[in-house]
Motif scaffolding. Structure first.
Motif, PDB file in Angstrom:
ATOM      1  N   PRO A 190      -5.314  12.719  -9.668  1.00 45.63           N
ATOM      2  CA  PRO A 190      -6.514  12.099 -10.248  1.00 45.63           C
ATOM      3  C   PRO A 190      -6.170  11.456 -11.584  1.00 45.63           C
ATOM      4  O   PRO A 190      -5.620  12.103 -12.469  1.00 45.63           O
ATOM      5  N   GLU A 191      -6.454  10.184 -11.741  1.00 48.19           N
ATOM      6  CA  GLU A 191      -6.074   9.499 -12.981  1.00 48.19           C
ATOM      7  C   GLU A 191      -6.893  10.016 -14.161  1.00 48.19           C
ATOM      8  O   GLU A 191      -8.039  10.441 -14.018  1.00 48.19           O
ATOM      9  N   THR A 192      -6.277   9.974 -15.339  1.00 48.31           N
ATOM     10  CA  THR A 192      -6.934  10.452 -16.553  1.00 48.31           C
ATOM     11  C   THR A 192      -7.968   9.456 -17.042  1.00 48.31           C
ATOM     12  O   THR A 192      -9.071   9.828 -17.458  1.00 48.31           O
ATOM     13  N   TYR A 193      -7.621   8.186 -16.996  1.00 45.53           N
ATOM     14  CA  TYR A 193      -8.508   7.126 -17.483  1.00 45.53           C
ATOM     15  C   TYR A 193      -8.798   6.137 -16.361  1.00 45.53           C
ATOM     16  O   TYR A 193      -7.983   5.981 -15.443  1.00 45.53           O
ATOM     17  N   PRO A 194      -9.927   5.441 -16.438  1.00 43.84           N
ATOM     18  CA  PRO A 194     -10.296   4.495 -15.378  1.00 43.84           C
ATOM     19  C   PRO A 194      -9.545   3.164 -15.521  1.00 43.84           C
ATOM     20  O   PRO A 194     -10.150   2.080 -15.560  1.00 43.84           O
ATOM     21  N   VAL A 195      -8.251   3.249 -15.617  1.00 41.38           N
ATOM     22  CA  VAL A 195      -7.383   2.075 -15.718  1.00 41.38           C
ATOM     23  C   VAL A 195      -6.300   2.253 -14.669  1.00 41.38           C
ATOM     24  O   VAL A 195      -5.544   3.224 -14.710  1.00 41.38           O
ATOM     25  N   PHE A 196      -6.229   1.338 -13.712  1.00 45.09           N
ATOM     26  CA  PHE A 196      -5.311   1.533 -12.592  1.00 45.09           C
ATOM     27  C   PHE A 196      -4.941   0.192 -11.976  1.00 45.09           C
ATOM     28  O   PHE A 196      -5.528  -0.848 -12.294  1.00 45.09           O
ATOM     29  N   ILE A 197      -3.960   0.234 -11.064  1.00 45.93           N
ATOM     30  CA  ILE A 197      -3.578  -0.946 -10.298  1.00 45.93           C
ATOM     31  C   ILE A 197      -4.147  -0.794  -8.892  1.00 45.93           C
ATOM     32  O   ILE A 197      -3.864   0.198  -8.204  1.00 45.93           O
ATOM     33  N   ALA A 198      -4.961  -1.757  -8.494  1.00 47.42           N
ATOM     34  CA  ALA A 198      -5.558  -1.738  -7.162  1.00 47.42           C
ATOM     35  C   ALA A 198      -4.596  -2.414  -6.189  1.00 47.42           C
ATOM     36  O   ALA A 198      -4.308  -3.606  -6.310  1.00 47.42           O
ATOM     37  N   LEU A 199      -4.056  -1.636  -5.243  1.00 43.81           N
ATOM     38  CA  LEU A 199      -3.075  -2.176  -4.314  1.00 43.81           C
ATOM     39  C   LEU A 199      -3.693  -3.143  -3.316  1.00 43.81           C
ATOM     40  O   LEU A 199      -3.011  -4.028  -2.803  1.00 43.81           O
ATOM     41  N   ASP A 200      -4.998  -2.981  -3.043  1.00 42.17           N
ATOM     42  CA  ASP A 200      -5.612  -3.874  -2.065  1.00 42.17           C
ATOM     43  C   ASP A 200      -5.866  -5.264  -2.633  1.00 42.17           C
ATOM     44  O   ASP A 200      -5.676  -6.272  -1.955  1.00 42.17           O
ATOM     45  N   GLN A 245       0.818  -1.215   0.000  1.00 39.00           N
ATOM     46  CA  GLN A 245       0.000   0.000   0.000  1.00 39.00           C
ATOM     47  C   GLN A 245       0.849   1.261   0.000  1.00 39.00           C
ATOM     48  O   GLN A 245       0.350   2.345  -0.294  1.00 39.00           O
ATOM     49  N   ASN A 246       2.127   1.146   0.306  1.00 40.42           N
ATOM     50  CA  ASN A 246       2.986   2.326   0.399  1.00 40.42           C
ATOM     51  C   ASN A 246       4.043   2.434  -0.691  1.00 40.42           C
ATOM     52  O   ASN A 246       4.682   3.479  -0.819  1.00 40.42           O
ATOM     53  N   GLY A 247       4.266   1.379  -1.446  1.00 34.38           N
ATOM     54  CA  GLY A 247       5.354   1.437  -2.405  1.00 34.38           C
ATOM     55  C   GLY A 247       5.292   0.360  -3.464  1.00 34.38           C
ATOM     56  O   GLY A 247       4.433  -0.522  -3.433  1.00 34.38           O
ATOM     57  N   VAL A 248       6.228   0.478  -4.400  1.00 35.04           N
ATOM     58  CA  VAL A 248       6.297  -0.440  -5.536  1.00 35.04           C
ATOM     59  C   VAL A 248       7.742  -0.891  -5.708  1.00 35.04           C
ATOM     60  O   VAL A 248       8.677  -0.102  -5.528  1.00 35.04           O
ATOM     61  N   ARG A 249       7.925  -2.151  -6.030  1.00 36.06           N
ATOM     62  CA  ARG A 249       9.252  -2.652  -6.388  1.00 36.06           C
ATOM     63  C   ARG A 249       9.273  -2.903  -7.885  1.00 36.06           C
ATOM     64  O   ARG A 249       8.405  -3.599  -8.412  1.00 36.06           O
ATOM     65  N   ILE A 250      10.233  -2.292  -8.566  1.00 31.94           N
ATOM     66  CA  ILE A 250      10.313  -2.426 -10.008  1.00 31.94           C
ATOM     67  C   ILE A 250      11.662  -3.010 -10.417  1.00 31.94           C
ATOM     68  O   ILE A 250      12.630  -2.977  -9.643  1.00 31.94           O
TER      69      ILE A 250
END
Length: 268
Positions: free
Chosen positions: A105-115, A41-46
């Protein structure tokens, strides 16, 4: 999940996100490709593999923009700081942990849900998936066209304000600005052809996605303009403000590219 959810949302596991996305370093706007490894919920590993074409070395404390909405409890974040980085020989990749700290605010309704750890494509506001895809492609064309128009205005603006001698600026325009303009024109032509071809395919979004060349799309969307080159030659704060505005348009294009990658992945 309700029946309505099935109609309006498409979801896929993050493990399916095997194609590189586009990110950029905030300090110099330099783009890089990355693959999502994991997130909380706080970060991403890439991972930034050695095999990607747009590879950039990142360092601890670098500020980066992942150009992809990561949503948790209704809040989206896509920017953050490199908390740690290391090289992993077995993956032949640089691995980075990013602490996400900025919302947008995202431009399009395409996102990654962290939960739920899923890519979510919400089609509630679109009658068909191809409507969303065509809108993103059209926006890519408009952004690139806007950059070309902006550059033409800047060329005249630089002519009036630069401290160069006229013959020096003429050389700079011929050797640098014209090359950038040619690159913009070439990429705009490719994006416009792609959009028109998608329009001609009608309502079959799977056919449109199947014919998209993701790698060529990335090349056409990536930056043609390196701000450090202009900043070192044209030491005018007013000019730099215009250049940064151009870079803002590029960021929007990277958001669009990552949206198309997620739509493409959903179709695999």
């Amino acid at each position: 999940m309700t029946g309505n959810d099935h109609r309006t949302e498409k979801r896929l596991s993050i493990q399916s996100a095997v194609l590189p996305f586009l990110g950029s370093r905030e300090e110099d706007y330099q783009p890089f490709q990355y693959i999502i490894q994991d997130f909380s919920q706080n970060g991403v590993r890439i991972a930034i593999p050695a095999w990607v074409q747009s590879r950039e070395r990142l360092y601890q404390d670098d500020q980066v923009n992942l150009h992809l909405p990561y949503k948790f409890k209704g809040q989206s974040r896509n920017q953050g700081q490199i908390a740690w980085e290391k090289w992993e020989d077995d993956l032949d990749s640089q691995i980075c942990g990013i602490a996400l700290n900025k919302s947008f605010p995202e431009t399009y309704p395409v996102f990654i849900a962290l939960d739920t750890r899923e890519v979510v494509i919400d089609l509630a506001r679109f009658s068909t998936p191809e409507k969303l895809l065509l809108l993103v492609l059209k926006d890519c064309v408009l952004l690139k066209r806007g950059m070309l128009i902006y550059l033409n205005h800047l060329t005249a603006y630089f002519t009036r304000l630069t401290e160069f001698k006229r013959e020096e600026y003429t050389l700079f325009r011929l050797n640098v600005i014209n090359d950038i303009k040619l690159g913009l024109e070439k990429n705009l032509e490719y994006l416009n052809k792609t959009y028109l071809a998608a329009m001609a395919m009608g309502s079959d979004h799977e056919e449109i996605l199947g014919r998209l060349d993701i790698d060529e799309l990335r090349k056409s969307i990536e930056s043609e303009l390196y701000i450090d080159l202009f900043s070192s030659v044209l030491s005018l704060e007013s000019a730099n403000r215009y250049l940064r505005a151009l870079k803002t348009l590029e960021k929007k294009s990277y958001n669009n590219y990552n949206t198309m990658v997620m739509l493409y992945l959903q179709n695999l």
